[in-house]
Scaffold this active site. Sequence first.
Site, PDB file in Angstrom:
ATOM      1  N   GLU B 244     -43.920  26.404 -20.066  1.00 18.33           N
ATOM      2  CA  GLU B 244     -44.121  26.173 -21.500  1.00 18.33           C
ATOM      3  C   GLU B 244     -43.014  25.277 -22.061  1.00 18.33           C
ATOM      4  OE1 GLU B 244     -45.647  29.873 -23.645  1.00 18.33           O
ATOM      5  OE2 GLU B 244     -44.276  28.984 -25.106  1.00 18.33           O
ATOM      6  N   GLN B 338     -40.569   9.752 -45.347  1.00 21.76           N
ATOM      7  CA  GLN B 338     -39.695   8.956 -46.222  1.00 21.76           C
ATOM      8  C   GLN B 338     -40.203   7.511 -46.325  1.00 21.76           C
ATOM      9  OE1 GLN B 338     -37.343  10.577 -47.760  1.00 21.76           O
ATOM     10  NE2 GLN B 338     -36.466   8.846 -48.880  1.00 21.76           N
ATOM     11  N   GLY B 341     -42.882   6.995 -48.737  1.00 24.94           N
ATOM     12  CA  GLY B 341     -42.579   7.270 -50.145  1.00 24.94           C
ATOM     13  C   GLY B 341     -43.404   8.450 -50.656  1.00 24.94           C
TER      14      GLY B 341
END
Lengths: 82, 381
Positions: B244, B338, B341
């Site tokens: 995993e 970011q 925006g």
Amino acid sequence: MKADDVETTIRRYIVNEIMFKKDESVLEFDASLLEQGVLDSAAMVELIAFLEGEFGISVARTDMVPENFETVSSIAQYVRSQ
Amino acid sequence: MDFSLSDEQRTLRDATLDFAKKELQDDLIARDRDGVFPEDLWKKCATFGIQGMPFPQAYGGGDSDILTTVLAMEALGYGCKDNGLLFALNAQMWSVQMPIHMFGTDEQKKKYLTPMCKGDLIGAHGMSEPGSGSDAFSLTTTARKEGNSYILNGAKTFVSNAPVADMFVVFANTNRSKGFMGISAFLIDRNTEGLQVGKNIGKMGLRTSPWSEVVMEDCRIDEGQRLGKEGNGAGIFEDSMAWERSFILANYVGGMERQIETCITYAKTRRQFGQPISKFQAVANRIVDMKVRLETARNLLYKVAWMMDKGSPSVLDAAILKLYLSENWIKSCMDATQIHGGYGFTTEYEVERDLRDAVGSTLYSGTSEMQRNLIARHLRL
Ligand SMILES: Cc1cc2nc3c(=O)[nH]c(=O)nc-3n(C[C@H](O)[C@H](O)[C@H](O)COP(=O)(O)OP(=O)(O)OC[C@H]3O[C@@H](n4cnc5c(N)ncnc54)[C@H](O)[C@@H]3O)c2cc1C
């Protein structure tokens, strides 16, 4: 390596590196590492790495059972059987 | 050292990409909002061969090597935006199918592995409990031997896939005095008397992958439902964690690539101060950092897969991969938001969902702190 040396080498590693003690006689060959809580899962990872490096064996995860890791003697017997 | 892929690997990767782009698309925004698991897509994945890929043909699998499987998972992550579905697939493949494949009897493989490869059965992995997470082996669920049966009592939590699962791999104490070596693993069918599956628990991300508590009250199962030897539970758990930890995040390498392309397109199209925002170094540098993370993560992933194929798995490399990929996937998701925006904050742009989905990756399969502990131990710190 002589048969007895396997026991001694394993005990030295467990006492020095896992129990952080110097006097090897604090650990009997037949004392339960599991019931006394000496060997927990984190220590087991280190012990397996040590056994593999020191004795040139490969510890399968199917072999991670109390029969093989209960005592110093049973670990030594397991190492010899590999 | 040879970094090239074989023709077979390239063909399968491309076919998986094509499959994901064509077959794994639906109204994900709505499904994510409502927390709906896509049973139809799960089936399609099995028909294509995802669930069975690294498992033997004898049990309905595709017999692919691990690197090839990882390439396919990466392609899925690029072509399919449903991180929840991909997480659910991975959870089953590495922590349910793999331990059955590695430790199960032929009978158990026929009963569980074959139908899971075919998509006819869904499995879940129950280790975590309300009182034991990172310290997994301090679990309190017990399995008492009575004749040819075991009687299980206890509660598991955070069990991914549980609400839709047909069977569970459950870890329980069979002999407390033996510490972590007193733990054994069991295979429990959903309809077993005494087993109750809770309701889906709401969560920040991966919402299309349901999870819940699983409670066992005097849940009696046949001895033949034990997986591996009695006391081998810790070994089985460590083994499935190794798989995993190594591969559960493979999809995110594909996700990172898709995300970079989305950001480049957006940054070249969106104009401010009379020019594309990609011309602002502050924006471009974010994308550059995303690219560096992608390439580094991809190399780590392929190396770990290659080592697995060579039969020399490395706990250290797997921990470094898990730590690096999870933390950098989150960073890249932040950057993507970011760069977009205010639009990146909207549901419609499908950027914020990746970020919500990413956060869990530093928690499951061992938290970042636990990976660092592992690495520190290897450095003998
Ligand atoms: C999306 C998701 C899916 C999951 N799916 C499953 C599943 O299918 N089956 C299953 O059994 N479990 C599953 N889990 C549970 C997961 O394994 C645990 O959440 C994880 O092991 C952490 O345990 P915990 O949540 O109890 O946190 P805790 O162990 O209580 O940790 C809390 C905080 O303390 C830190 N911490 C704990 N111990 C140490 C230490 N020794 N050193 C430094 N820091 C430490 C942790 O890193 C963490 O930041 C899932 C979790 C998530 C988020």
